[in-house]
Design a protein around this motif. Structure first.
Motif, short mmCIF file in Angstrom:
data_model
loop_
_atom_site.label_atom_id
_atom_site.label_comp_id
_atom_site.label_asym_id
_atom_site.label_seq_id
_atom_site.Cartn_x
_atom_site.Cartn_y
_atom_site.Cartn_z
N GLN A 39 0.84 -1.13 0.00
CA GLN A 39 -0.17 0.02 0.00
C GLN A 39 0.90 1.24 0.01
N VAL A 40 0.53 2.19 -0.71
CA VAL A 40 1.20 3.56 -0.86
C VAL A 40 0.09 4.70 -0.52
N PRO A 41 0.67 5.47 0.17
CA PRO A 41 -0.46 6.67 0.66
C PRO A 41 -1.38 7.18 -0.31
N GLY A 42 -2.64 7.11 0.15
CA GLY A 42 -3.81 7.57 -0.73
C GLY A 42 -4.27 6.57 -1.72
N LYS A 43 -3.60 5.53 -1.54
CA LYS A 43 -4.16 4.46 -2.57
C LYS A 43 -4.58 3.01 -1.75
N PRO A 44 -5.54 2.28 -2.24
CA PRO A 44 -5.91 1.06 -1.47
C PRO A 44 -4.84 -0.01 -1.45
N ARG A 45 -4.93 -0.70 -0.68
CA ARG A 45 -4.02 -2.11 -0.56
C ARG A 45 -4.21 -2.71 -1.78
N GLU A 46 -3.00 -3.22 -2.32
CA GLU A 46 -3.16 -4.10 -3.60
C GLU A 46 -2.47 -5.57 -3.21
N LEU A 47 -3.11 -6.73 -3.75
CA LEU A 47 -2.08 -7.80 -3.72
C LEU A 47 -1.36 -7.99 -4.44
N VAL A 48 -0.17 -8.57 -4.12
CA VAL A 48 0.97 -8.79 -5.31
C VAL A 48 1.33 -10.10 -5.42
N ALA A 49 1.12 -10.88 -4.60
CA ALA A 49 1.49 -12.31 -4.62
C ALA A 49 0.79 -13.20 -3.62
N ILE A 50 0.49 -14.30 -4.23
CA ILE A 50 -0.30 -15.47 -3.43
C ILE A 50 0.34 -16.73 -3.30
N VAL A 51 0.54 -17.17 -2.30
CA VAL A 51 1.21 -18.48 -2.30
C VAL A 51 0.32 -19.65 -1.50
N THR A 52 0.00 -20.72 -2.15
CA THR A 52 -0.74 -21.74 -1.50
C THR A 52 -0.02 -22.61 -0.39
N ARG A 53 -0.91 -23.33 0.16
CA ARG A 53 -0.25 -24.13 0.95
C ARG A 53 0.99 -25.14 0.87
N ALA A 54 0.56 -25.84 -0.38
CA ALA A 54 1.68 -26.23 -1.17
C ALA A 54 2.73 -25.63 -1.83
N THR A 56 2.32 -23.39 -4.23
CA THR A 56 2.15 -22.79 -5.70
C THR A 56 1.95 -21.19 -5.46
N THR A 57 2.40 -20.41 -6.42
CA THR A 57 2.46 -18.97 -6.38
C THR A 57 1.82 -18.45 -7.57
N THR A 58 1.15 -17.37 -7.30
CA THR A 58 0.51 -16.46 -8.49
C THR A 58 1.21 -14.97 -8.00
N ILE A 59 1.76 -14.51 -9.29
CA ILE A 59 2.29 -13.17 -9.05
C ILE A 59 1.62 -12.22 -9.81
N VAL A 60 1.30 -10.98 -9.29
CA VAL A 60 0.47 -10.05 -10.34
C VAL A 60 1.62 -9.80 -11.52
N ASP A 61 1.04 -9.02 -12.50
CA ASP A 61 1.71 -8.93 -13.89
C ASP A 61 2.79 -7.70 -13.26
N SER A 62 2.33 -6.70 -12.47
CA SER A 62 3.35 -5.75 -12.33
C SER A 62 4.75 -6.13 -11.77
N VAL A 63 4.81 -7.12 -11.00
CA VAL A 63 5.93 -7.58 -10.29
C VAL A 63 6.41 -9.07 -10.80
N LYS A 64 5.55 -9.51 -11.86
CA LYS A 64 6.12 -11.14 -12.31
C LYS A 64 7.46 -10.82 -12.83
N GLY A 65 8.39 -11.84 -12.70
CA GLY A 65 9.49 -11.88 -12.97
C GLY A 65 10.65 -11.23 -11.98
N ARG A 66 10.14 -10.35 -11.27
CA ARG A 66 11.00 -9.86 -10.23
C ARG A 66 10.60 -10.25 -8.64
N PHE A 67 9.53 -10.73 -8.43
CA PHE A 67 8.97 -10.95 -6.90
C PHE A 67 8.89 -12.49 -6.92
N ALA A 68 9.23 -13.12 -5.95
CA ALA A 68 8.72 -14.57 -5.73
C ALA A 68 8.36 -14.61 -4.22
#
Length: 116
Positions: A39-54, A56-68
């Motif tokens: 979250q940045v000031p003045g903007k809603p909190r945004e999801l950037v990555a999801i990781v399942t119990r197992a 497995t990950t889902t990364i949003v496009d804006s950080v894909k390839g850079r975040f894990a």
């Protein structure tokens, strides 16, 4: 009720790397989906990555390839590895289940500042 404590943030130059951690006060095993948010000031909190119990990950496009994302269920901890950081990655980073559960308490987050 589970509370989260995020850590590992700080100041880094553009192109740098950083590893964030998030430790839960209780078990995260039952939270099949865990997420990293920012979250940045003045903007809603945004999801950037999801990781399942197992792991497995889902990364949003804006950080894909850079975040894990990963998690250690035994230690009730999530991790976010960030590389090639950009100034627009500057934000407060949080973790929680995905979607967030009302009974969970958001942590204070950890500030990541990307600046030269």
């Amino acid at each position: 009720q589970v509370q989260f404590v995020e850590s590992g943030g700080g100041l880094v130059q553009p192109g740098g790397s950083m590893r964030l951690s998030c430790t839960a006060s209780g078990s995260i095993f039952d939270m099949y989906y865990m997420g990293w948010y920012r979250q940045v000031p003045g903007k809603p909190r945004e999801l950037v990555a999801i990781v399942t119990r197992a792991g497995t990950t889902t990364i949003v496009d804006s950080v894909k390839g850079r975040f894990a994302a990963s998690r250690d269920n035994a230690k009730n901890t999530l991790f976010l590895e960030m590389k090639n950081l950009l100034e627009e990655d500057t934000a407060v980073y949080y973790c929680n289940s995905s979607p967030p559960k009302p009974e969970n308490t958001w942590g204070q987050g950890t500030q990541v500042t990307v600046s030269s």
